[in-house]
Scaffold this active site. Structure first.
Site, PDB file in Angstrom:
ATOM      1  N   ASP A  60       0.876  -1.171   0.000  1.00  0.00           N
ATOM      2  CA  ASP A  60       0.000   0.000   0.000  1.00  0.00           C
ATOM      3  C   ASP A  60       0.916   1.225   0.000  1.00  0.00           C
ATOM      4  O   ASP A  60       2.100   1.130   0.320  1.00  0.00           O
ATOM      5  CB  ASP A  60      -0.958  -0.013   1.200  1.00  0.00           C
TER       6      ASP A  60
HETATM    7  C1  BGC Z   1      -5.018   3.337   0.023  1.00  0.00           C
HETATM    8  C2  BGC Z   1      -5.119   2.388  -1.150  1.00  0.00           C
HETATM    9  C3  BGC Z   1      -4.898   3.148  -2.428  1.00  0.00           C
HETATM   10  C4  BGC Z   1      -3.533   3.810  -2.373  1.00  0.00           C
HETATM   11  C5  BGC Z   1      -3.195   4.601  -3.625  1.00  0.00           C
HETATM   12  C6  BGC Z   1      -3.746   4.169  -0.009  1.00  0.00           C
HETATM   13  O1  BGC Z   1      -3.822   5.192   0.934  1.00  0.00           O
HETATM   14  O2  BGC Z   1      -5.082   2.621   1.227  1.00  0.00           O
HETATM   15  O3  BGC Z   1      -6.374   1.781  -1.160  1.00  0.00           O
HETATM   16  O4  BGC Z   1      -5.011   2.295  -3.526  1.00  0.00           O
HETATM   17  O5  BGC Z   1      -3.516   4.714  -1.271  1.00  0.00           O
HETATM   18  O6  BGC Z   1      -3.962   5.741  -3.704  1.00  0.00           O
END
Ligand code: BGC
Length: 750
Positions: free
Chosen positions: A227
């Site tokens: 993530d």
């Molecule tokens: C989120 C993800 C997301 C990623 C990219 C993170 O903060 O938890 O779900 O895909 O950011 O934006």
């Protein structure tokens, strides 16, 4: 990579796994790897051309905003979600995106999770089936999915620091199955690991999770990405099974990898494996299109609208007030009717290509519509008496009031959780004032996570839960309220009377950096039904404009095939979601009284009947057996229950399964209960005890054998007066442990 190109250096490989930009992977011409563009998801494309942020702040290209997962899940329509997946893939391809970051299949453990709007359900089967459909649709277009957030990431509070303290059985039975079935069936090209720790180990550094379970057990052969910002130390993350750090480029990670390989603390083969997964991702993602293939934006808007129709759940419809007649004088009240809130905040926020408002579509569909905002949506939430008074005036002058209430933009978002289920106080006051003058009031709810329907529930003639409906929601609401559409959604999460009734209440969001999943597998209806805690509306519930009857349940002897006839007993067309639950015998671990094991949605004309066939898998009868670290089916009676919700089971059939557990060998260390349950020794012991008049029930109704059943045999034999001695029991055990002897004893016990 051609055979003649020199192999990549350690440094080049380390830079590949340490990421590129905010939204792309690193290319390596000599390594035969092209750069892949990734973008959020999940309910629309959020592609940022310039800059980058993972909080939904910067602008993104216009795209179709479909209903977020909370709405899609309520449709219980696998085919519909697959079509949404295809449309998402077409938009991604048109913009040159290779991986769309979704779906999110985390379980809704608490109704307060700020990101519940992005997740499907409190139930793993619903999450898994709909998540699988999403991935199937998306990947059919050549765009890869990123199944997220793996794992046990069920809250936003301290999501980047907290440790989820959870036992393995709970992970296996509740938090893993959606991931497991999607990985096994749909082979998503990527999985995104979560920010949190699991029993103290960061998800990104969790070898058991990312290599043991995901790759070795489930056969995942795609790429694991982090993530955004989940990596502290790329070397242990890489060693655990994380292949790509996002966002990049992270020069210090590349340096650390090179140093660890040089000093021997990291095997270069681990880096090679991650690089080969990057290469295979770039091979698997559909080839880049020279000229972007435009998609049919109009058709996608229509699909968003159709999905919104199926996302709504009609909770109450006293006296059949809905559907409304277009000739009635309708007072539309509530700022949300004019300014729709159709998605949640954070990384999933789509720059919607257009947005329908319910007000404009109600005006178009009905003869006489008046409107008052009733409240203001500014975050202060103090709307003043004049808005309320004006709303009361139009409500009392109309034949019916349609009152739109719900949560504002800031109420629920990625990054933080809610602290209450209540609607804003000014809106609750408005409901009281409107229903006092207009008994024919329809309340239309807008919210991503569950809100409380108390204390106003009984005063509303009808309640339509619309969740967040995406850009076509306004038109969809109008066509459900006025016809020709009708509600077909069912709750994918329970609506409790009180927040305190929720099983995670005392352990959400945890203490400091630790959150204990003390309720275990008893999440959502698994708890409410087992503990007999009443809820306002149970999981699976939803009304339509017609009624249904169930008959002729037939279950095969092995319980795997279930057939039932469903009849539309009303006067309008409708859709029923047939739900099959299994109630397993309560041995040797306590489980929920019932669990959803199959479902199907069928459309029926008035008077029409349909035979619905459902197939249950072995897993529907299994539980996770911690001592053997495996799934097991116990011997015993399983009740197959069929009905329209987790609380309303209309038909039941029992099947008896032989089970898979091998008979435990008897020894002096076995508890007395093992001897009593054994086909050879059980009858002997009971007979002997009865002969000595000791097996008769005591005053309290228990017998002596029951009272000593948990005692190891070795200790029982030490008591004076016990008529057998150790060598006799040992000899008896040796004979009883022989398979043919057990088989013969079973024949006689029939
Ligand atoms: C989120 C993800 C997301 C990623 C990219 C993170 O903060 O938890 O779900 O895909 O950011 O934006």
């Amino acid at each position: 990579m051609s055979p003649s190109t020199p192999p990549l250096s350690t440094r080049e490989k380390a830079e590949l796994v340490a990421g590129s930009g905010f939204w792309s992977t690193v290319a390596s011409e000599s390594g035969g790897i092209r750069s892949i563009v990734v973008a959020d998801g999940p309910h629309g494309l959020r592609l940022q051309r310039a800059g980058g942020d993972h909080l939904g702040l910067g602008t993104a290209v216009p795209a179709t905003c479909f209903p977020p997962a909370t709405g899609l899940a309520s449709s219980w329509n696998v085919g519909l979600v697959e079509r949404v997946g295809v449309a998402l893939g077409e938009e991604a391809r048109a913009e040159g995106v290779g991986v769309l970051l979704g779906p999110g299949v985390n379980i809704k453990r608490s109704p307060l999770c700020g990101r519940n709007f992005e997740y499907f359900s409190e139930d793993p089967l619903v999450s898994g089936e709909l998540g699988a459909a999403w991935v199937r649709g998306l990947q059919s277009t050549g765009v890869g999915a990123s199944l997220k957030h793996f794992a046990a990431n069920n809250q936003e509070t301290n999501r980047m620091t907290a440790s989820t303290e959870v036992d393995e059985r709970t992970l296996r039975e509740l938090y893993f199955p959606a991931f497991e079935s999607i990985v096994k069936r749909e082979k998503p090209l990527t999985v995104m690991c979560s920010y949190n720790r699991i029993n103290g180990v960061w998800a990104a550094e969790n070898r058991w999770l990312l290599t043991g379970v995901l790759r070795e057990e489930w056969g995942f052969d795609g790429l694991v990405m982090s993530d955004w910002g989940a990596i502290d130390r790329m070397v242990p993350a890489l060693a655990a099974g994380t292949d790509l750090e996002m966002p990049g480029p992270q020069r210090d990670s590349a340096d650390a990898i090179v140093a660890a390989i040089a000093d021997g603390s990291l095997d270069e083969a681990v880096l090679d494996a991650a690089v080969s997964r990057l290469r295979s991702l770039s091979d698997r993602v559909g080839p880049p299109v020279a000229v972007p293939e435009p998609y049919d934006a109009e058709a996608h808007h229509d699909l968003a609208r159709a999905a919104a129709v199926e996302s709504m759940v009609l909770l109450r419809n006293e006296g059949g007030i809905l559907p409304l007649s277009p000739t009635e004088r309708i007072a539309v009240i509530g700022q949300l009717a004019r300014t729709p809130r159709f998605q949640g905040a954070g990384s999933s926020q789509v720059n919607a290509s257009r947005v329908d408002s319910a007000l404009e579509h109600l005006r178009a569909g009905a003869a006489e519509v008046t409107f008052e905002p009733g409240y203001s949506l500014d975050p202060v939430g103090n709307s003043g008496q004049s808005l309320l008074r004006a709303a009361v005036a139009v409500a009392s002058a109309a034949d019916v009031a349609v009152l739109f209430v719900g949560l504002g933009e800031g109420a629920e978002s990625e990054g933080y959780d809610r602290t209450t289920l209540e609607l804003p106080a000014d809106q609750v006051a408005l409901i009281a004032a409107i229903t006092a003058v207009q008994p024919r009031t329809v309340v239309v709810l807008t919210n991503g996570g569950v809100v409380s329907l108390e204390p106003w529930h009984d005063s509303a003639a009808a309640i339509l839960e619309t969740w967040l409906l995406g850009q076509g929601g306004g038109a969809a609401v109008a066509s459900v309220l006025l016809g020709p559409e009708f509600p077909t959604g069912r709750l994918a999460e329970s609506i409790p009377f009180r927040l305190q009734d929720n099983p995670s209440y005392l352990n959400f969001p945890g203490d400091g950096d630790e959150v204990r999943y003390a309720e275990g597998v008893f999440v959502g209806y698994r708890y409410y039904e087992s503990a007999e805690v009443p809820v306002r509306y149970p999981f699976g519930f939803g009304l339509g404009y017609t009624t249904f009857g169930y008959s002729d349940l037939v279950v095969s002897r092995d319980g795997r095939d279930v057939a039932v006839t469903v009849t539309n007993t009303g006067e309008r067309r409708g859709a029923e979601v047939v739900q099959v639950y299994v109630s397993a015998p309560a041995v040797p671990v306590r489980g929920p009284v019932r669990e959803l094991r199959a479902f199907d949605k069928v459309w029926l004309e008035p008077g029409e009947s349909r035979r619905v066939n459902l197939r249950l898998t072995d897993r529907a009868f299994s539980h996770w057996d911690s001592p053997s670290s495996d799934w097991i089916i116990e011997r015993g009676d399983y009740e197959i229950q069929v009905g329209p919700s987790s609380h309303d089971l209309l038909l039941r059939e029992t099947v008896t399964l032989a089970g898979q557990r091998a008979q435990k060998p008897l020894s002096l260390d076995s508890p007395v209960s093992d001897f009593l349950e054994h086909p050879v020794t059980g009858p002997l012991f009971r007979k002997a005890a009865a002969g000595r008049n000791k097996d008769g029930p005591t005053e309290g109704g228990t017998s002596v054998l029951d009272m000593v059943s948990s005692m190891p045999m070795r200790r029982l034999l030490r008591f004076p007066g016990v008529p057998v001695v150790a060598w006799q029991v040992r000899a008896l055990s040796t004979v009883a442990n022989l398979r043919p002897v057990r088989a013969i004893a079973r024949l006689f016990s029939r």
